[in-house]
Write a protein that holds these residues in place. Sequence first.
Motif, short mmCIF file in Angstrom:
data_model
loop_
_atom_site.label_atom_id
_atom_site.label_comp_id
_atom_site.label_asym_id
_atom_site.label_seq_id
_atom_site.Cartn_x
_atom_site.Cartn_y
_atom_site.Cartn_z
N ALA A 1 0.64 -2.60 -8.65
CA ALA A 1 1.33 -2.67 -7.36
C ALA A 1 1.73 -4.08 -6.95
CB ALA A 1 0.44 -2.07 -6.26
N SER A 2 1.54 -5.06 -7.81
CA SER A 2 1.79 -6.44 -7.39
C SER A 2 3.26 -6.69 -7.05
CB SER A 2 1.31 -7.42 -8.45
OG SER A 2 2.07 -7.28 -9.64
N GLY A 3 4.17 -5.91 -7.62
CA GLY A 3 5.58 -6.09 -7.30
C GLY A 3 6.06 -5.32 -6.09
N PHE A 4 5.19 -4.51 -5.48
CA PHE A 4 5.63 -3.65 -4.40
C PHE A 4 6.16 -4.40 -3.17
CE2 PHE A 4 3.10 0.48 -5.53
CZ PHE A 4 3.74 0.50 -6.76
N PRO A 5 5.55 -5.51 -2.74
CA PRO A 5 6.14 -6.21 -1.58
C PRO A 5 7.58 -6.66 -1.83
CG PRO A 5 3.88 -6.92 -1.91
CD PRO A 5 4.24 -6.08 -3.11
N ALA A 6 7.85 -7.23 -3.01
CA ALA A 6 9.22 -7.65 -3.32
C ALA A 6 10.14 -6.44 -3.45
CB ALA A 6 9.24 -8.48 -4.61
N LEU A 7 9.65 -5.37 -4.05
CA LEU A 7 10.41 -4.14 -4.16
C LEU A 7 10.79 -3.61 -2.78
CD1 LEU A 7 11.41 -1.39 -5.25
CD2 LEU A 7 9.02 -0.77 -5.62
N VAL B 1 0.82 -1.22 0.00
CA VAL B 1 0.00 0.00 0.00
C VAL B 1 0.85 1.27 0.00
CG1 VAL B 1 -1.90 -1.18 1.16
CG2 VAL B 1 -0.22 0.07 2.53
N CYS B 2 2.12 1.14 -0.29
CA CYS B 2 3.03 2.29 -0.26
C CYS B 2 2.83 3.14 -1.51
CB CYS B 2 4.47 1.82 -0.16
SG CYS B 2 5.68 3.17 -0.11
N THR B 3 2.08 4.22 -1.40
CA THR B 3 1.78 5.05 -2.56
C THR B 3 3.03 5.68 -3.16
OG1 THR B 3 1.25 6.90 -1.08
CG2 THR B 3 -0.60 5.60 -1.93
N ALA B 4 4.07 5.88 -2.35
CA ALA B 4 5.29 6.50 -2.87
C ALA B 4 5.87 5.71 -4.04
CB ALA B 4 6.33 6.62 -1.76
N PHE B 5 5.72 4.40 -4.01
CA PHE B 5 6.24 3.59 -5.11
C PHE B 5 5.51 3.88 -6.42
CE2 PHE B 5 7.73 0.05 -1.99
CZ PHE B 5 8.89 0.76 -1.73
N HIS B 6 4.28 4.35 -6.35
CA HIS B 6 3.56 4.70 -7.58
C HIS B 6 4.23 5.89 -8.28
CE1 HIS B 6 0.32 1.86 -7.35
NE2 HIS B 6 -0.05 2.27 -6.15
N LEU B 7 4.79 6.82 -7.51
CA LEU B 7 5.52 7.93 -8.13
C LEU B 7 6.66 7.39 -8.99
CD1 LEU B 7 6.16 10.95 -8.49
CD2 LEU B 7 7.39 10.86 -6.29
N ALA B 8 7.29 6.33 -8.54
CA ALA B 8 8.38 5.73 -9.31
C ALA B 8 7.88 5.14 -10.62
CB ALA B 8 9.07 4.64 -8.48
N GLU B 9 6.62 4.68 -10.65
CA GLU B 9 6.10 4.10 -11.89
C GLU B 9 6.09 5.11 -13.03
OE1 GLU B 9 2.99 0.77 -11.54
OE2 GLU B 9 2.41 2.18 -9.97
N TYR B 10 5.90 6.39 -12.70
CA TYR B 10 5.91 7.43 -13.72
C TYR B 10 7.29 7.61 -14.34
CZ TYR B 10 1.24 9.05 -12.32
OH TYR B 10 -0.10 9.14 -12.06
N ARG B 11 8.30 7.12 -13.67
CA ARG B 11 9.68 7.34 -14.11
C ARG B 11 10.28 6.10 -14.77
NH1 ARG B 11 11.20 10.75 -8.59
NH2 ARG B 11 9.70 12.44 -9.02
N VAL B 12 9.44 5.11 -15.02
CA VAL B 12 9.89 3.90 -15.72
C VAL B 12 9.71 4.11 -17.22
CG1 VAL B 12 9.47 1.45 -16.07
CG2 VAL B 12 9.32 2.42 -13.77
N PRO B 13 10.78 4.08 -18.00
CA PRO B 13 10.65 4.30 -19.45
C PRO B 13 9.66 3.31 -20.08
CG PRO B 13 12.96 4.33 -18.78
CD PRO B 13 12.17 3.86 -17.58
#
Length: 280
Positions: free
Chosen positions: A226-232, A184-196
């Motif tokens: 967000a399915s990869g967020f726990p491993a991330l 549920v870490c929304t901060a990781f979604h900000l990173a999704e915008y920066r993935v080419p």
Amino acid sequence: MTTGIASPGASPAPLGPDELVAQLRALGIRPGETLLVHASLGAIGPVHGRARAVADSLLEVLGPDGTLVVYTQTPDNSDPSRWPVTRGYAVPARQWPRLRATLPAFDPERTPSFRVGVLPEEVRTRPGALRSGHPQSSFAALGPAAARITAGHALDCHLGEESPLARLEELDARVLLLGVGYSVCTAFHLAEYRVPGRGTRRYGCAVADGSGGRRWHRYRDVDFDASGFPALGESYASLPERPVTRGRVGAADCLLFGLAPAVAYAAKWLSGHGSGGSAR
């Protein structure tokens, strides 16, 4: 005569405000900082005063110069075709045009948050709280940095550069996961915008039209996953510099870390691994 020792199987004694404050300080929360909190109050266990007491304790530890931030999402304000995902139930397709025409517009001051627990509502409804204007992915904040954090949340940007997450990054905010995990870490979604090459999709929601009415707003934004967020998160926490502080508040396992370095790591990690599942 009572001994103060709980009998086997007895519920733990409710935490009082002094205990909450002491445990939050022991975890490492600092006066004057900006803190984004995702929480499950049920994970803490019984608390005198419940959500009100938890919010009070967080604000006391942060002090008058600190700012408390919560995620007040409203993904239920979505196209009826998406309701099996955003609301958990389906409606017949013949009803979709009527629902699009009548779904209430998002109101930052009145629309309740949806499926993020009770703490966001406690913070959102407090005197002085400010809320960002995105109709599906808003944040609420209390404290001196609240206006900077919540201003300018673009209607076509859920959680990217024109959202409160980018402002939190600029402010060197930290993230507290209180009884919840990295999923549920929304901060990781900000990173999704920066993935080419990150994929996008169409969204729809009801918004105010500026004249007291409402309109249906369609836009394109990142296709979140967000399915990869726990491993991330576990990968980030395992770095040699130990960037994540672990501790307990009541019965809740807690994670505390800086938002900016976590986002920077996440962008690189997601670029190499992909990610996987939330939607509006």
